[in-house]
Design a protein around this motif. Structure first.
Motif, PDB file in Angstrom:
ATOM      1  N   ASN A  27       0.845  -1.204   0.000  1.00  0.00           N
ATOM      2  CA  ASN A  27       0.000   0.000   0.000  1.00  0.00           C
ATOM      3  C   ASN A  27       0.870   1.239   0.000  1.00  0.00           C
ATOM      4  N   GLU A  28       0.306   2.261  -0.636  1.00  0.00           N
ATOM      5  CA  GLU A  28       1.078   3.510  -0.744  1.00  0.00           C
ATOM      6  C   GLU A  28       1.348   4.101   0.626  1.00  0.00           C
ATOM      7  N   ILE A  29       0.326   4.073   1.466  1.00  0.00           N
ATOM      8  CA  ILE A  29       0.511   4.478   2.878  1.00  0.00           C
ATOM      9  C   ILE A  29       0.272   3.230   3.709  1.00  0.00           C
ATOM     10  N   SER A  30       1.331   2.707   4.224  1.00  0.00           N
ATOM     11  CA  SER A  30       1.208   1.419   4.941  1.00  0.00           C
ATOM     12  C   SER A  30       1.555   1.610   6.431  1.00  0.00           C
ATOM     13  N   ASP A  31       0.881   0.812   7.249  1.00  0.00           N
ATOM     14  CA  ASP A  31       1.185   0.744   8.693  1.00  0.00           C
ATOM     15  C   ASP A  31       1.007  -0.704   9.132  1.00  0.00           C
ATOM     16  N   GLY A  32       2.106  -1.344   9.339  1.00  0.00           N
ATOM     17  CA  GLY A  32       2.050  -2.772   9.697  1.00  0.00           C
ATOM     18  C   GLY A  32       1.897  -3.023  11.183  1.00  0.00           C
ATOM     19  N   SER A  33       1.556  -2.006  11.963  1.00  0.00           N
ATOM     20  CA  SER A  33       1.502  -2.177  13.428  1.00  0.00           C
ATOM     21  C   SER A  33       0.486  -3.239  13.827  1.00  0.00           C
ATOM     22  N   SER A  81       3.253   0.989  16.678  1.00  0.00           N
ATOM     23  CA  SER A  81       3.271   2.431  16.980  1.00  0.00           C
ATOM     24  C   SER A  81       1.884   3.063  16.942  1.00  0.00           C
ATOM     25  N   ASN A  82       0.866   2.270  16.785  1.00  0.00           N
ATOM     26  CA  ASN A  82      -0.489   2.838  16.746  1.00  0.00           C
ATOM     27  C   ASN A  82      -1.138   2.776  18.114  1.00  0.00           C
ATOM     28  N   GLU A  83      -2.475   2.777  18.175  1.00  0.00           N
ATOM     29  CA  GLU A  83      -3.175   2.807  19.462  1.00  0.00           C
ATOM     30  C   GLU A  83      -2.984   1.524  20.271  1.00  0.00           C
ATOM     31  N   LEU A  84      -2.435   0.488  19.584  1.00  0.00           N
ATOM     32  CA  LEU A  84      -2.175  -0.753  20.314  1.00  0.00           C
ATOM     33  C   LEU A  84      -0.818  -0.739  21.014  1.00  0.00           C
ATOM     34  N   ALA A  85      -0.099   0.367  20.880  1.00  0.00           N
ATOM     35  CA  ALA A  85       1.255   0.429  21.449  1.00  0.00           C
ATOM     36  C   ALA A  85       1.254   0.158  22.962  1.00  0.00           C
ATOM     37  N   PRO A  86       0.347   0.733  23.811  1.00  0.00           N
ATOM     38  CA  PRO A  86       0.362   0.412  25.249  1.00  0.00           C
ATOM     39  C   PRO A  86       0.143  -1.072  25.514  1.00  0.00           C
ATOM     40  N   TRP A  87      -0.737  -1.701  24.680  1.00  0.00           N
ATOM     41  CA  TRP A  87      -0.965  -3.132  24.861  1.00  0.00           C
ATOM     42  C   TRP A  87       0.283  -3.915  24.462  1.00  0.00           C
ATOM     43  N   ALA A  88       0.931  -3.413  23.422  1.00  0.00           N
ATOM     44  CA  ALA A  88       2.161  -4.075  22.977  1.00  0.00           C
ATOM     45  C   ALA A  88       3.224  -3.990  24.077  1.00  0.00           C
ATOM     46  N   GLN A  89       3.328  -2.811  24.711  1.00  0.00           N
ATOM     47  CA  GLN A  89       4.284  -2.655  25.803  1.00  0.00           C
ATOM     48  C   GLN A  89       3.970  -3.633  26.951  1.00  0.00           C
TER      49      GLN A  89
END
Length: 927
Positions: free
Chosen positions: A39-45, A72-80
């Motif tokens: 995708n042209e604008i991609s975010d694999g988070s 790096s998206n809104e799931l970042a706290p859960w990832a941490q």
């Protein structure tokens, strides 16, 4: 919430598998990641987050961490949080903790999960303080989160931190109003985990439960009540629960029976005497008020009577509305209370309290109470005026001549299988089975016991046994009514009175006045009459006339009284049967329990008064004892001073006597030894060997001195010493006689054989032994008399050796030696001999003062020990007096509470009397 559940369980990755369920998850996630990158604008988070979950479940924690670090998206706290979970699984606890604590989020669910993970981590690290902190944070943050409070409760219980566990249960019960937390809290209370917690802490719990479920409320109140009982917070709890009940409405229901029972139990505990009145003044009024609120009206006798009794003892403590309510309940209630049993319990409480405080209980009152509670026997008091034949009537009943006309004691006759006689006073009980001792007991008066004895006479008696009777026979009333007090004192111990009249002059004005006074004293006592000496009347008609006239005069004052004609001379079965019928018909008691209870309360009141008097008597006795001991101390110290002076006097007399004796012997020696030495000149002749004459003379002179000492001096000295010992013995005997007078006087003051002033006469035995040893034989070392280095002796010795070889010189030497011996000054030699002779006598003399000290040592020790004991006794008495005066409430508070209980008994006893509550004033008052 569905997403949060996926994130918590780490199954978010399953959302990518919905359309590709048949393909391997890793392949699906990899393809999704490649497609995202195109995708042209991609975010694999999202995909990296999902891949991390898949790696985590397959324990590839490093790969999982790598993936989650790229989110790096809104799931970042859960990832941490997941990264920290992975480090936790790798046992890198410090790293995991740092990650957990670095997470910042507003998501309450995520924050709760982080806290719970930290709890597990801290437990793993054994960092209990941090574990406590995070679990409290979890409960505070999100108590409704699944299992948070359950985990917290389990953790607190495992750590034995029941304060935190109780706090959790209290907060959750108030917050949730749920049954499980009620059961948890009740369990903690029942196990005693709350007894040290301030009772007002549970006030809101009580409010909550009372609003939600009153059954649970009564259960929790009961549990708290029992948990605080006998603990330091007990009175505080009572204040708390009283304040609570004052604020709520109570509707009649059986659910309050348990609370009512608790109030009843507590009230009787509080008035047993273990608490001071200042502790109870703010508790009892509210406690009684609340007890009235919760009690079933059909069981309101105790609380109502308690309210009214408390108000009489402590006016204005309970408001008039509650007093009126108590009166109404009491008037319309049915008394199911066993007054006799309750009154007996009160008396036993007083008895135990008196024993605990070392107070002498009246044996007479104790015995009378035991008599009153025996409901199987009817007690009849028999009395009359002098000369009416009371004694002959009693003896005819007993079948023996036991009672004398002139007795001044109360005698109680009871049926028993074996004879036993007891003389009972307030202070003593004397028991015998010998009838001859009975006459002695009957003669005992106040001079013997300090108070008049009541004699209990148990013996086999068919009449008493058949009719279940006890006769209480009082002294007859004489002209001056001297025995009035003895009779009146026992009126409240009997069920009825049988007054003996003389048929020759029945029911005189004096007898009328006596009986009216008795009736005034005990208005409910049944009075009937026995007309004795009926055999003195000459005809049946006259007997009928006398009976009729006497009955008429009696009925004018005692309308219910009956008369029984009797002859003590003609005792037969028919007369006794008629007397039995007369007693059974006239002396009927429909409610003997109530009557005996009233009499028991009378003696309880007398006992309280007796103990008050004993208290004053005890205090006065202690003051008198201190004064007596102080006076005794002055006397003892005076005697010690006298003994010191006596000892000094005897030391001076005895030692001076000894020195005088020794001085006389020394004078004789001073006079005779030089003569003995001079007389030795007769040992010299012209044929003597003057070359050795000094040696021979020295030996001979010592022998003559030794012989003189042994044959003359020692016998004289022995006689003198024995005479000196005899003189010393007389001095000692005088001293002992003086000390015996002292000890006799002291022991007379003490009233017991407390002080023994025995001197040690073994000193004389030692002196006799030493005298025998010193005067039996003396062995002195040879004294150098003629061999001393003096000019005269030197010249004589030299001349003897030089000229003694020539016979013609012997005459000259003989004259010189003879002249020398007869004219020589033997003062120094004599002094030396005397010193050696008296050496052991001087040692004996030096020990005499010590020996005389030993003679007086026991009296000294006895007097000094007596002084020490009196000092100790004075201090103990002063300490006791100080306690009595500084804490009078210890005594008077208990007495007041006994009066309260007595007053309550009286209130209960008056239920049903004209359907009214009677205000009876107490005869015993606390000043």
């Amino acid at each position: 919430m569905r997403l949060e559940k996926q994130l918590i369980k780490k199954i978010y990755y399953e959302t990518f598998l919905i359309e590709n369920e048949t393909h391997p998850p890793l392949q699906v996630l990899g393809e999704a990641y490649l497609n995202e990158q195109k995708n042209e604008i991609s975010d694999g988070s999202y995909i990296r987050f999902a891949q991390g979950e898949f790696y985590y479940h397959h324990q590839d924690f490093e790969s999982a961490i790598f993936k989650w670090e790229k989110v790096s998206n809104e799931l970042a706290p859960w990832a941490q949080k997941n990264i920290a979970d992975a480090y936790f699984e790798l046992n890198q606890l410090s790293v995991a903790e740092n990650v957990y604590t670095s997470i910042t989020t507003d998501n309450k669910i995520l924050m709760t999960e982080i806290i719970l993970q930290l709890l597990s981590l801290y437990i793993e690290q054994n960092n209990i303080n941090s574990a406590f902190a995070v679990i409290k944070e979890a409960v505070s943050l999100n108590p409704d989160y699944p299992n948070v409070t359950t985990i917290a409760r389990s953790f607190y219980e495992e750590q034995q931190d029941f304060d935190s566990a109780v706090e959790l249960a209290v907060n959750e019960l108030i917050r949730t109003e749920s049954l499980p937390w009620f059961e948890v809290l009740k369990e903690y209370i029942d196990k005693g985990f709350t007894k040290n917690i301030s009772p007002d802490y549970f006030y809101q719990v009580l409010v909550t439960l009372n609003n939600v479920d009153q059954v649970q409320f009564t259960q929790i109140v009961s549990s708290l009540w029992h948990s605080y009982k006998n603990e330091q917070n007990y009175l505080s709890w009572l204040q708390t629960i009283n304040e609570f009940f004052l604020q709520i409405e109570i509707h009649s229901s059986d659910i309050w029976d348990k609370i009512s029972s608790l109030y009843e139990e507590t009230y009787f505990e509080l008035i047993q005497g273990q608490y001071m009145l200042n502790q109870l003044h703010d508790i009892i009024p509210n406690l009684l008020t609340n007890w009235l609120k919760v009690v079933n009206p059909s069981h309101s006798v105790f609380p109502s009577s308690a309210v009214l009794a408390w108000n009489e003892i402590f006016p204005s403590k309970i408001d008039s509305e509650h007093l009126k309510h108590a009166e109404n309940l009491l008037i319309y209630s049915i008394n199911h209370v066993n007054g006799l049993e309750y009154s007996l319990h009160l008396f036993e409480s007083i008895t135990q309290w008196a024993q605990k405080h070392d107070l002498e209980m009246s044996n007479r009152f104790r015995w009378l109470v035991e008599e009153l509670v025996d409901l199987r026997t009817n007690r009849i008091l028999v009395t009359g005026t002098s000369g009416n034949g009371k004694a002959s009537f009693i003896n005819s009943i007993l079948g023996e001549n036991i009672l004398e006309n002139s007795t001044s004691n109360v005698v109680v006759f009871k049926n028993e299988a074996h004879t036993e006689i007891n003389a009972i006073t307030d202070s003593t009980i004397t028991t015998t089975e010998d009838f001859s001792d009975y006459q002695t007991m009957m003669s005992l008066d106040r001079q013997t016991y300090g108070d008049r004895a009541c004699v209990e006479f148990k013996l086999p008696c068919k009449f008493l046994n058949k009719n279940k009777l006890t006769f209480v026979v009082t002294p007859s009333f004489n002209r001056n009514n001297d025995n009035r007090d003895e009779t009146f004192e026992y009126l409240n111990s009997v069920d009825e009175l049988l007054f003996v009249l003389n048929a020759d002059s029945p029911f005189t004005d004096k007898e009328r006045d006596i009986l009216l006074s008795i009736q005034e004293h005990t208005p409910n006592l049944q009075i009937h009459f026995l007309l004795n000496k009926i055999d003195n009347i000459y005809s049946e008609a006259e007997i009928k006339r006398v009976l009729h006239d006497t009955q008429m005069r009696i009925n004018a004052y005692f309308p219910n009284a009956s008369i029984f004609p009797y002859s003590s001379l003609y005792t037969n079965r028919q007369q006794l049967n008629d007397l039995t019928e007369f007693i059974h018909f006239n002396f009927n008691h429909k409610n003997i329990d109530t009557e005996r209870t009233k009499k028991l309360l009378f003696f309880i009141r007398k006992t309280i008064k007796y103990l008050l008097d004993k208290r004053v008597e005890m205090e006065n006795s202690i003051v008198d004892s201190i004064k007596w001991n102080e006076d005794m101390l002055v006397k003892l110290n005076g005697f010690i001073n006298n003994l010191t002076a006596l000892e000094k006097e005897k030391i001076q007399l005895i030692t001076e006597s000894y020195r005088t004796m020794k001085y006389e012997i020394a004078n004789d020696l001073t006079e005779n030894i030089p003569k003995i030495l001079q007389s030795c000149s007769d040992l010299i002749s012209e044929e003597s060997d003057f070359g050795q004459i000094d040696i021979e003379l020295n030996t001979a002179m010592n022998e003559r001195v030794q012989k003189y000492l042994e044959q003359t001096v020692l016998p004289n000295l022995a006689r003198s010493m024995q005479n000196w010992i005899a003189i010393s013995n007389n001095e000692f005997l005088q001293s002992q006689s003086y000390l015996e007078e002292i000890s006799e006087g002291l022991n007379s003051l003490c009233g017991e054989n407390r002080i023994q002033l025995e001197c040690d006469f073994k000193v004389l035995d030692d002196w006799h032994r030493d005298t025998d040893r010193m005067t039996t034989r003396i062995q002195m070392e040879e004294v150098n008399i003629l061999r001393r280095f003096t000019p005269a002796q030197f010249l004589l010795k030299s001349a003897g050796k030089l000229f003694g070889v020539l016979p013609k010189n012997n005459a000259m030497l003989y004259n010189k030696y003879k002249q020398y011996l007869e004219n020589e000054d033997y003062t120094d030699v004599t002094a030396s001999i005397i010193n050696k002779f008296f050496l052991q006598f001087e040692l004996f003399e030096n020990a005499q003062e010590r020996d005389i000290n030993m003679f007086f040592r026991n009296p000294y020790n006895a007097l000094e020990q007596a002084v020490e004991n009196i000092h100790i006794e004075i201090q103990e008495k002063q300490d006791t007096l100080l306690i009595m005066k500084s804490n009078p409430e210890v005594y008077h508070d208990s007495i007041t509470l006994f009066e309260l209980r007595l007053r309550q008994c009286e209130v209960i006893l008056n239920i049903g009397d004209d359907n009214s509550y009677t205000d009876l004033s107490l005869e015993t008052n606390i000043e």
